[in-house]
Design a protein around this motif. Structure first.
Motif, mmCIF file in Angstrom:
data_model
loop_
_atom_site.group_PDB
_atom_site.id
_atom_site.type_symbol
_atom_site.label_atom_id
_atom_site.label_comp_id
_atom_site.label_asym_id
_atom_site.label_seq_id
_atom_site.Cartn_x
_atom_site.Cartn_y
_atom_site.Cartn_z
ATOM 1 N N GLN A 50 0.879 -1.360 -0.114
ATOM 2 C CA GLN A 50 0.202 -0.153 0.041
ATOM 3 C C GLN A 50 0.811 1.267 -0.045
ATOM 4 O O GLN A 50 0.570 2.201 -0.616
ATOM 5 N N TYR A 51 1.943 1.285 0.801
ATOM 6 C CA TYR A 51 2.512 2.425 0.861
ATOM 7 C C TYR A 51 3.503 2.614 -0.419
ATOM 8 O O TYR A 51 3.439 3.981 -1.118
ATOM 9 N N PRO A 52 3.917 1.717 -0.969
ATOM 10 C CA PRO A 52 4.947 1.903 -2.294
ATOM 11 C C PRO A 52 3.868 2.201 -3.351
ATOM 12 O O PRO A 52 4.075 2.897 -4.078
ATOM 13 N N ALA A 53 2.390 1.674 -3.333
ATOM 14 C CA ALA A 53 1.382 2.024 -4.414
ATOM 15 C C ALA A 53 1.209 3.452 -4.153
ATOM 16 O O ALA A 53 0.746 4.098 -5.241
ATOM 17 N N TYR A 54 0.940 4.066 -3.051
ATOM 18 C CA TYR A 54 0.638 5.245 -2.815
ATOM 19 C C TYR A 54 1.584 6.180 -3.256
ATOM 20 O O TYR A 54 1.433 7.201 -3.959
ATOM 21 N N VAL A 55 2.723 5.959 -3.060
ATOM 22 C CA VAL A 55 3.869 6.842 -3.486
ATOM 23 C C VAL A 55 3.921 6.930 -5.223
ATOM 24 O O VAL A 55 4.058 7.867 -5.999
ATOM 25 N N LYS A 56 3.845 5.655 -5.710
ATOM 26 C CA LYS A 56 3.646 5.451 -7.328
ATOM 27 C C LYS A 56 2.675 6.212 -7.944
ATOM 28 O O LYS A 56 2.917 6.831 -8.980
ATOM 29 N N SER A 57 1.287 6.165 -7.200
ATOM 30 C CA SER A 57 0.173 6.641 -7.763
ATOM 31 C C SER A 57 0.248 8.044 -7.919
ATOM 32 O O SER A 57 -0.209 8.539 -8.555
ATOM 33 N N PHE A 58 0.542 8.552 -6.839
ATOM 34 C CA PHE A 58 0.714 10.055 -6.627
ATOM 35 C C PHE A 58 1.989 10.407 -7.819
ATOM 36 O O PHE A 58 1.351 11.592 -8.433
ATOM 37 N N GLN A 59 2.928 9.874 -7.902
ATOM 38 C CA GLN A 59 3.992 10.542 -8.835
ATOM 39 C C GLN A 59 3.475 10.256 -10.302
ATOM 40 O O GLN A 59 3.793 11.398 -10.952
ATOM 41 N N SER A 60 2.507 9.354 -10.548
ATOM 42 C CA SER A 60 2.303 9.031 -11.686
ATOM 43 C C SER A 60 1.042 10.074 -12.320
ATOM 44 O O SER A 60 0.594 10.381 -13.251
ATOM 45 N N CYS A 61 0.259 10.688 -11.069
ATOM 46 C CA CYS A 61 -0.482 11.790 -11.444
ATOM 47 C C CYS A 61 0.011 13.085 -11.373
ATOM 48 O O CYS A 61 -0.728 14.147 -11.188
ATOM 49 N N GLY A 62 1.229 13.351 -11.112
ATOM 50 C CA GLY A 62 2.113 14.609 -11.053
ATOM 51 C C GLY A 62 1.847 15.249 -9.730
ATOM 52 O O GLY A 62 2.033 16.433 -9.342
ATOM 53 N N LEU A 63 1.530 14.249 -8.706
ATOM 54 C CA LEU A 63 1.577 14.739 -7.293
ATOM 55 C C LEU A 63 2.434 14.559 -6.425
ATOM 56 O O LEU A 63 3.207 13.472 -6.710
ATOM 57 N N GLU A 64 2.998 15.337 -5.211
ATOM 58 C CA GLU A 64 4.138 14.897 -4.623
ATOM 59 C C GLU A 64 3.426 14.122 -3.268
ATOM 60 O O GLU A 64 2.474 14.541 -2.652
ATOM 61 N N PRO A 65 4.225 13.017 -3.065
ATOM 62 C CA PRO A 65 3.645 12.040 -1.889
ATOM 63 C C PRO A 65 4.157 12.351 -0.696
ATOM 64 O O PRO A 65 5.485 12.145 -0.484
ATOM 65 N N GLU B 81 -8.780 16.253 3.311
ATOM 66 C CA GLU B 81 -7.417 17.031 3.777
ATOM 67 C C GLU B 81 -6.772 17.771 2.376
ATOM 68 O O GLU B 81 -6.617 18.748 2.270
ATOM 69 N N LEU B 82 -6.851 16.641 1.381
ATOM 70 C CA LEU B 82 -6.049 17.123 -0.093
ATOM 71 C C LEU B 82 -7.178 17.783 -0.965
ATOM 72 O O LEU B 82 -6.664 18.642 -1.857
ATOM 73 N N ARG B 83 -8.336 17.709 -0.633
ATOM 74 C CA ARG B 83 -9.506 18.011 -1.528
ATOM 75 C C ARG B 83 -9.369 17.749 -2.962
ATOM 76 O O ARG B 83 -9.457 18.621 -3.778
ATOM 77 N N LEU B 84 -9.133 16.595 -3.227
ATOM 78 C CA LEU B 84 -8.715 15.888 -4.540
ATOM 79 C C LEU B 84 -10.315 15.859 -5.338
ATOM 80 O O LEU B 84 -11.137 15.506 -4.737
ATOM 81 N N ASP B 85 -10.400 16.244 -6.487
ATOM 82 C CA ASP B 85 -11.826 15.978 -7.266
ATOM 83 C C ASP B 85 -11.791 14.770 -7.769
ATOM 84 O O ASP B 85 -10.912 13.819 -7.642
ATOM 85 N N LYS B 86 -12.937 14.327 -8.087
ATOM 86 C CA LYS B 86 -13.455 12.747 -8.586
ATOM 87 C C LYS B 86 -12.452 12.392 -9.841
ATOM 88 O O LYS B 86 -12.089 11.237 -9.610
ATOM 89 N N ASP B 87 -12.028 13.296 -10.346
ATOM 90 C CA ASP B 87 -11.263 12.738 -11.646
ATOM 91 C C ASP B 87 -10.022 12.428 -11.192
ATOM 92 O O ASP B 87 -9.177 11.606 -11.655
ATOM 93 N N VAL B 88 -9.270 13.069 -10.346
ATOM 94 C CA VAL B 88 -7.958 12.868 -9.827
ATOM 95 C C VAL B 88 -7.977 11.761 -9.066
ATOM 96 O O VAL B 88 -7.234 10.704 -9.107
ATOM 97 N N LEU B 89 -9.120 11.556 -8.174
ATOM 98 C CA LEU B 89 -9.255 10.420 -7.431
ATOM 99 C C LEU B 89 -9.278 8.939 -8.137
ATOM 100 O O LEU B 89 -8.736 7.904 -7.717
ATOM 101 N N LYS B 90 -10.066 9.158 -9.158
ATOM 102 C CA LYS B 90 -10.260 7.983 -10.193
ATOM 103 C C LYS B 90 -8.744 7.537 -10.599
ATOM 104 O O LYS B 90 -8.623 6.268 -10.760
ATOM 105 N N ARG B 91 -7.930 8.485 -11.158
ATOM 106 C CA ARG B 91 -6.661 8.275 -11.574
ATOM 107 C C ARG B 91 -5.736 7.677 -10.407
ATOM 108 O O ARG B 91 -4.932 6.687 -11.003
ATOM 109 N N LEU B 92 -5.785 8.194 -9.496
ATOM 110 C CA LEU B 92 -5.264 7.678 -8.319
ATOM 111 C C LEU B 92 -5.473 6.207 -8.122
ATOM 112 O O LEU B 92 -4.559 5.458 -7.914
#
Length: 224
Positions: A22-37, A59-70
């Motif tokens: 889960q933690y490595p997936a969090y890092v890679k998914s954020f990076q792939s969406c241009g976000l800083e983990p 807390e991050l207030r990410l919209d639905k489109d970004v959440l789907k990509r993540l």
């Protein structure tokens, strides 16, 4: 056999999912969406325990489109990285199944990854899995999974043991009069560990897998 049916959580109870996947997936998914983990592993564990969706949406207030990509990138990592089981869990599961016991899983991970993890760790797949696909209203702490298991196998509450690393699993067990054990071996964050210990209530609090194995080997108190 002390309990005819073991009802196990998956993430951080049977499998070391958060540190390994889960933690490595969090890092890679954020990076792939241009976000800083920004979360460290310890901080991620704390947020995961509270619920990642709250962190992402509130807390991050990410919209639905970004959440789907993540989510898509997050589970793409899961697809190719099976989880290792905590040392000793394979033996407990194998011994229970060999003795003729039922093994069920109640988790909020997708069923296909749970089945994959059991196969990859050299075990037969669970008899019943209630995973992420279940209607959200029937997720823990709802009593639905345990009620369905007891009805399916014609079992009484005293014939089940729930093992979970979160209080929602303990609440599920409590609602059905089922014995529960809090799995403390996957809790890296001290404050989570201490909070669970303080709020275990009538549930057992087990710090090590060996304690679960010992508990299952003891004679059962039929007064429960």
């Amino acid at each position: 056999m002390k309990y005819k049916c073991l009802v196990l959580d998956h993430d951080n109870t049977t499998a070391a999912t958060t540190p390994d996947i889960q933690y490595p997936a969090y890092v890679k998914s954020f990076q792939s969406c241009g976000l800083e983990p920004k979360l460290t592993e310890d901080a991620f564990i704390r947020e995961e325990y509270k619920g990642l969706r709250h962190y992402l949406k509130i807390e991050l207030r990410l919209d639905k489109d970004v959440l789907k990509r993540l989510e898509k990138a997050f589970y793409a990592y899961f697809e190719i990285h099976p989880a290792r089981f905590y040392k000793g869990m394979e033996q407990i599961i194998r011994r229970h199944r060999t003795a003729g016991g039922y093994l069920c899983v109640v988790s909020q991970s997708p069923e296909k990854y749970i089945r994959r993890d059991y196969r990859e760790n050299g075990l037969f797949e669970p008899d019943i899995i209630f995973g992420l696909e279940l209607d959200e209203k029937k997720h823990k702490p709802s009593s639905y999974p345990l009620e369905a298991i007891m009805e399916h196998y014609t079992l009484e509450p005293k014939e089940l043991l729930v093992v979970d690393d979160k209080l929602n699993g303990i609440e599920m067990a409590r609602a059905c009069g089922v014995q529960a054990a809090l799995a403390g071996w996957g809790l890296a964050a001290p404050e989570i560990f201490n909070t669970l210990r303080e709020n275990a209530g009538e549930a057992l609090f087990l710090e090590r897998v060996e304690e679960l194995e010992h508990f299952l080997s003891e004679e059962k108190d039929e007064s429960f």
